[in-house]
Design a protein around this motif. Structure first.
Motif, PDB file in Angstrom:
ATOM      1  N   VAL A  90       0.527 -14.479  70.542  1.00  0.00           N
ATOM      2  CA  VAL A  90      -0.546 -14.106  71.476  1.00  0.00           C
ATOM      3  C   VAL A  90      -1.188 -12.795  71.059  1.00  0.00           C
ATOM      4  O   VAL A  90      -2.420 -12.652  71.066  1.00  0.00           O
ATOM      5  N   ASN A  91      -0.380 -11.811  70.679  1.00  0.00           N
ATOM      6  CA  ASN A  91      -0.941 -10.516  70.267  1.00  0.00           C
ATOM      7  C   ASN A  91      -1.805 -10.655  69.014  1.00  0.00           C
ATOM      8  O   ASN A  91      -2.886 -10.065  68.926  1.00  0.00           O
ATOM      9  N   THR A  92      -1.325 -11.424  68.053  1.00  0.00           N
ATOM     10  CA  THR A  92      -2.098 -11.608  66.818  1.00  0.00           C
ATOM     11  C   THR A  92      -3.373 -12.384  67.095  1.00  0.00           C
ATOM     12  O   THR A  92      -4.451 -12.045  66.571  1.00  0.00           O
ATOM     13  N   LEU A  93      -3.298 -13.426  67.919  1.00  0.00           N
ATOM     14  CA  LEU A  93      -4.494 -14.183  68.282  1.00  0.00           C
ATOM     15  C   LEU A  93      -5.498 -13.273  68.982  1.00  0.00           C
ATOM     16  O   LEU A  93      -6.705 -13.296  68.671  1.00  0.00           O
ATOM     17  N   ALA A  94      -5.023 -12.467  69.927  1.00  0.00           N
ATOM     18  CA  ALA A  94      -5.917 -11.572  70.664  1.00  0.00           C
ATOM     19  C   ALA A  94      -6.556 -10.544  69.738  1.00  0.00           C
ATOM     20  O   ALA A  94      -7.758 -10.251  69.846  1.00  0.00           O
ATOM     21  N   ALA A  95      -5.775  -9.982  68.816  1.00  0.00           N
ATOM     22  CA  ALA A  95      -6.318  -8.989  67.884  1.00  0.00           C
ATOM     23  C   ALA A  95      -7.364  -9.604  66.973  1.00  0.00           C
ATOM     24  O   ALA A  95      -8.408  -8.996  66.690  1.00  0.00           O
ATOM     25  N   PHE A  96      -7.098 -10.818  66.483  1.00  0.00           N
ATOM     26  CA  PHE A  96      -8.072 -11.519  65.643  1.00  0.00           C
ATOM     27  C   PHE A  96      -9.357 -11.770  66.425  1.00  0.00           C
ATOM     28  O   PHE A  96     -10.462 -11.525  65.918  1.00  0.00           O
ATOM     29  N   CYS A  97      -9.231 -12.276  67.648  1.00  0.00           N
ATOM     30  CA  CYS A  97     -10.418 -12.527  68.468  1.00  0.00           C
ATOM     31  C   CYS A  97     -11.172 -11.237  68.760  1.00  0.00           C
ATOM     32  O   CYS A  97     -12.413 -11.226  68.764  1.00  0.00           O
ATOM     33  N   LYS A  98     -10.445 -10.158  69.007  1.00  0.00           N
ATOM     34  CA  LYS A  98     -11.095  -8.870  69.272  1.00  0.00           C
ATOM     35  C   LYS A  98     -11.962  -8.452  68.087  1.00  0.00           C
ATOM     36  O   LYS A  98     -13.087  -7.967  68.259  1.00  0.00           O
ATOM     37  N   CYS A  99     -11.443  -8.633  66.880  1.00  0.00           N
ATOM     38  CA  CYS A  99     -12.222  -8.293  65.690  1.00  0.00           C
ATOM     39  C   CYS A  99     -13.487  -9.143  65.600  1.00  0.00           C
ATOM     40  O   CYS A  99     -14.560  -8.647  65.224  1.00  0.00           O
ATOM     41  N   GLN A 100     -13.388 -10.411  65.972  1.00  0.00           N
ATOM     42  CA  GLN A 100     -14.555 -11.281  65.916  1.00  0.00           C
ATOM     43  C   GLN A 100     -15.566 -10.949  67.012  1.00  0.00           C
ATOM     44  O   GLN A 100     -16.777 -10.909  66.768  1.00  0.00           O
ATOM     45  N   VAL A 101     -15.072 -10.692  68.208  1.00  0.00           N
ATOM     46  CA  VAL A 101     -15.964 -10.421  69.348  1.00  0.00           C
ATOM     47  C   VAL A 101     -16.722  -9.115  69.143  1.00  0.00           C
ATOM     48  O   VAL A 101     -17.924  -9.021  69.416  1.00  0.00           O
TER      49      VAL A 101
ATOM     50  N   PRO B 164     -11.932 -10.114  82.933  1.00  0.00           N
ATOM     51  CA  PRO B 164     -11.150  -9.027  83.523  1.00  0.00           C
ATOM     52  C   PRO B 164     -12.045  -8.004  84.216  1.00  0.00           C
ATOM     53  O   PRO B 164     -13.231  -7.868  83.891  1.00  0.00           O
ATOM     54  N   LYS B 165     -11.479  -7.261  85.140  1.00  0.00           N
ATOM     55  CA  LYS B 165     -12.221  -6.203  85.815  1.00  0.00           C
ATOM     56  C   LYS B 165     -12.685  -5.161  84.800  1.00  0.00           C
ATOM     57  O   LYS B 165     -11.957  -4.779  83.902  1.00  0.00           O
ATOM     58  N   GLY B 166     -13.923  -4.734  84.973  1.00  0.00           N
ATOM     59  CA  GLY B 166     -14.451  -3.706  84.101  1.00  0.00           C
ATOM     60  C   GLY B 166     -14.935  -4.197  82.761  1.00  0.00           C
ATOM     61  O   GLY B 166     -15.325  -3.390  81.911  1.00  0.00           O
ATOM     62  N   VAL B 167     -14.910  -5.511  82.552  1.00  0.00           N
ATOM     63  CA  VAL B 167     -15.302  -6.089  81.264  1.00  0.00           C
ATOM     64  C   VAL B 167     -16.662  -6.766  81.409  1.00  0.00           C
ATOM     65  O   VAL B 167     -16.910  -7.482  82.387  1.00  0.00           O
ATOM     66  N   SER B 168     -17.536  -6.539  80.460  1.00  0.00           N
ATOM     67  CA  SER B 168     -18.869  -7.152  80.487  1.00  0.00           C
ATOM     68  C   SER B 168     -18.936  -8.295  79.481  1.00  0.00           C
ATOM     69  O   SER B 168     -18.192  -8.317  78.499  1.00  0.00           O
ATOM     70  N   PRO B 169     -19.825  -9.256  79.709  1.00  0.00           N
ATOM     71  CA  PRO B 169     -19.967 -10.372  78.761  1.00  0.00           C
ATOM     72  C   PRO B 169     -20.402  -9.892  77.385  1.00  0.00           C
ATOM     73  O   PRO B 169     -21.073  -8.871  77.240  1.00  0.00           O
ATOM     74  N   LYS B 170     -20.016 -10.658  76.374  1.00  0.00           N
ATOM     75  CA  LYS B 170     -20.332 -10.325  74.992  1.00  0.00           C
ATOM     76  C   LYS B 170     -21.049 -11.506  74.331  1.00  0.00           C
ATOM     77  O   LYS B 170     -21.068 -12.621  74.848  1.00  0.00           O
ATOM     78  N   ALA B 171     -21.599 -11.276  73.158  1.00  0.00           N
ATOM     79  CA  ALA B 171     -22.331 -12.321  72.442  1.00  0.00           C
ATOM     80  C   ALA B 171     -21.402 -13.362  71.831  1.00  0.00           C
ATOM     81  O   ALA B 171     -21.826 -14.470  71.521  1.00  0.00           O
ATOM     82  N   THR B 172     -20.131 -12.998  71.645  1.00  0.00           N
ATOM     83  CA  THR B 172     -19.131 -13.928  71.101  1.00  0.00           C
ATOM     84  C   THR B 172     -18.069 -14.181  72.166  1.00  0.00           C
ATOM     85  O   THR B 172     -17.598 -13.236  72.815  1.00  0.00           O
ATOM     86  N   MET B 173     -17.673 -15.441  72.330  1.00  0.00           N
ATOM     87  CA  MET B 173     -16.678 -15.790  73.351  1.00  0.00           C
ATOM     88  C   MET B 173     -15.553 -16.617  72.724  1.00  0.00           C
ATOM     89  O   MET B 173     -15.819 -17.640  72.099  1.00  0.00           O
ATOM     90  N   PRO B 174     -14.309 -16.193  72.864  1.00  0.00           N
ATOM     91  CA  PRO B 174     -13.191 -17.062  72.462  1.00  0.00           C
ATOM     92  C   PRO B 174     -13.129 -18.305  73.352  1.00  0.00           C
ATOM     93  O   PRO B 174     -13.313 -18.212  74.569  1.00  0.00           O
TER      94      PRO B 174
ATOM     95  N   VAL C 137     -24.882 -15.918  74.836  1.00  0.00           N
ATOM     96  CA  VAL C 137     -23.663 -16.103  74.046  1.00  0.00           C
ATOM     97  C   VAL C 137     -24.069 -16.859  72.792  1.00  0.00           C
ATOM     98  O   VAL C 137     -24.491 -18.013  72.850  1.00  0.00           O
ATOM     99  N   LYS C 138     -23.950 -16.195  71.659  1.00  0.00           N
ATOM    100  CA  LYS C 138     -24.434 -16.763  70.393  1.00  0.00           C
ATOM    101  C   LYS C 138     -23.403 -17.662  69.727  1.00  0.00           C
ATOM    102  O   LYS C 138     -23.744 -18.669  69.117  1.00  0.00           O
ATOM    103  N   ASP C 139     -22.113 -17.267  69.809  1.00  0.00           N
ATOM    104  CA  ASP C 139     -21.115 -17.997  69.035  1.00  0.00           C
ATOM    105  C   ASP C 139     -19.740 -17.891  69.669  1.00  0.00           C
ATOM    106  O   ASP C 139     -19.546 -17.183  70.675  1.00  0.00           O
ATOM    107  N   PHE C 140     -18.774 -18.587  69.043  1.00  0.00           N
ATOM    108  CA  PHE C 140     -17.459 -18.760  69.653  1.00  0.00           C
ATOM    109  C   PHE C 140     -16.362 -18.654  68.597  1.00  0.00           C
ATOM    110  O   PHE C 140     -16.561 -18.975  67.425  1.00  0.00           O
ATOM    111  N   VAL C 141     -15.192 -18.217  69.051  1.00  0.00           N
ATOM    112  CA  VAL C 141     -13.958 -18.306  68.270  1.00  0.00           C
ATOM    113  C   VAL C 141     -13.166 -19.458  68.863  1.00  0.00           C
ATOM    114  O   VAL C 141     -12.672 -19.363  69.992  1.00  0.00           O
ATOM    115  N   VAL C 142     -13.066 -20.553  68.152  1.00  0.00           N
ATOM    116  CA  VAL C 142     -12.442 -21.779  68.674  1.00  0.00           C
ATOM    117  C   VAL C 142     -10.966 -21.789  68.300  1.00  0.00           C
ATOM    118  O   VAL C 142     -10.609 -21.612  67.126  1.00  0.00           O
TER     119      VAL C 142
END
Length: 443
Positions: free
Chosen positions: A327-338, A75-85, A177-182
């Motif tokens: 979708v909201n719950t999946l996104a919130a869970f991934c946000k906590c991991q990222v 997304p615009k304004g978003v930078s890469p992170k060490a964890t990627m869904p 990118v160190k790890d992933f949420v699969v």
């Protein structure tokens, strides 16, 4: 999202669980067949952000080269992170997957990857999905070649996508990118479980959706108990004489190789399990056959009045356009991991009495809403039951740290219930639910 119920039915016979899982899955994934390759095929800038398109070759399986499309949504304004869904699915990119990818990335506030072509298909005379899986299972039983089960190359596809994404992030963004949420749904949810089962340390967490079938032998008994007979939707397996599965050593090993429950001591990463309460492929209380056996952090969401696609249906039969709660719950869970945010800490206790079942929960985070979801059925088959709820809204501060709800035994037939708590993760609604219970009317 497809008919994974069939896989539970493969375990028609009793068996003894070995002390350690078979190594065939790990051996297959680690074997270097020299086919791996990737390249950046394009980059599209949109008003919402940037979509990177990659071509991936993951492996050569049974003489067939597996190729995939791999996308990264930023997304615009978003930078890469060490964890990627990392979402895995079948097919190729389309309007719906692009929309979902952008939506997830925006909600999470981080890049999200989508892997396609899990599995590569059609194969072997036009076979797809269950017919293709059945074909590969038959090949294994005929040959004893443990590279045949289709789930193995599906898992390797995800592992090789992680390799490609790490190389891409380094070359394109100079980011490690160190790890992933699969994550993924149905067969792809099952593949998410088995990717974690390989022990790959890059799997930081998993979010398997609508794959409520771990512990296959117990699931088979429960399915027949709930539905009265095996589902007609598993005809591919019946026609190939895989149901009931032959009473042979190879057949028993097949089950052990592909059931995530067998690898439960290895799968210790955080898990977000998302199920539809009206999914036609699983008995309503299927999760109770394996939940207590899972190791590590584990979270659960049942979506009421939702089937295998997780879209909720209103009382008039109209479905949501999108599976919003999931979708909201999946996104919130991934946000906590990222972002290494703690998930809400909560626990529940279920108190079964002759006339009722009660749920008591404890939690340490402000909450928005709590509900007791309830449904009734003339039999243990709740697939077409309508779920209602009792809704409670939090006070302004929402700091109460204990809640309880009770389900009364029905006058006839069966009743079912579970409790939901809705929390907040940086403005995202995160819904978590308890295990459910089924109550039979007093005879």
């Amino acid at each position: 999202m497809h008919r994974l119920l069939a896989l539970a039915l493969l375990a028609f016979i009793p068996t003894v669980v070995s002390a350690a899982p078979p190594t065939d899955l790990v051996d297959y994934v680690k074997h270097d067949d020299k086919a791996f390759a990737w390249k950046l095929a394009g980059k599209i800038a949109t008003e919402a952000g940037t979509i990177y398109d990659m071509d991936l070759t993951s492996q050569r399986w049974q003489g067939i080269t597996w190729t995939h499309k791999l996308q990264v949504f930023v997304p615009k304004g978003v930078s890469p992170k060490a964890t990627m869904p990392l979402w895995n699915q079948g097919g190729t990119p389309n309007v719906a997957s692009n929309f979902l990818g952008v939506q997830l990335a925006q909600k999470i506030g981080a890049p999200v990857a989508f892997l396609y072509g899990i599995p590569n298909q059609p194969l072997f005379g036009g076979k797809r999905e269950d017919a293709l899986i059945a074909e590969t299972f038959v090949k294994y039983l005929e040959t004893g070649d443990s590279t045949w089960p289709l789930l193995f190359p599906m898992v390797k596809g995800i592992v090789k996508a992680m390799d490609a994404l790490q190389a891409f992030a380094k070359s394109e963004w100079n980011q490690v990118v160190k790890d992933f949420v699969v994550t993924g749904a149905s067969k792809r949810g099952w593949t998410s479980w088995l990717t974690a089962a390989t022990g790959d340390k890059r799997v930081k967490a998993i979010a398997p959706m609508v794959i409520d079938t771990l512990n296959f032998p117990a699931q088979m008994k429960n399915q027949v108990n709930a539905f009265g007979k095996p589902s007609l939707m598993v005809h591919n397996y019946v026609e190939r004489k895989l149901i009931p599965i032959p009473d042979t050593a190879l057949a028993q090993k097949l089950w052990k190789m592909v059931d995530p429950w067998i690898y439960r001591d290895t799968i210790t990463v955080p898990k977000m399990i998302i199920n539809g309460a009206n999914d036609p492929y699983w008995p309503l209380d299927a999760l109770n056959s394996y939940w207590d056996d899972l190791k590590g952090e584990k979270y659960l969401l049942y979506v009421p009045n939702a089937g295998h696609d997780l879209r909720e249906m209103d009382k008039d039969g109209a479905k949501q356009l999108l599976p919003n709660k999931a979708v909201n719950t999946l996104a919130a869970f991934c946000k906590c991991q990222v972002f290494d945010k703690p998930m809400p800490k909560w626990s529940w206790q279920i108190d079964a009495k002759p006339a009722e079942i009660g749920w008591t929960t404890k939690f340490d985070s402000p909450w928005r809403k709590q509900r007791l979801h309830m449904a009734e059925s003339a039999t243990r088959d709740f697939r077409k039951s309508r779920w209602s709820d009792q809704l409670f809204v939090a006070s302004k501060d929402g700091v109460t740290n204990r809640a309880g709800m009770t389900l009364r035994r029905p006058a006839s037939g069966f009743g079912a219930g579970y409790m939901e708590m809705e929390f907040d993760v940086d403005g995202l609604p995160l819904s978590l639910t308890t295990q459910l219970r089924i109550l039979e009317a007093k005879k």
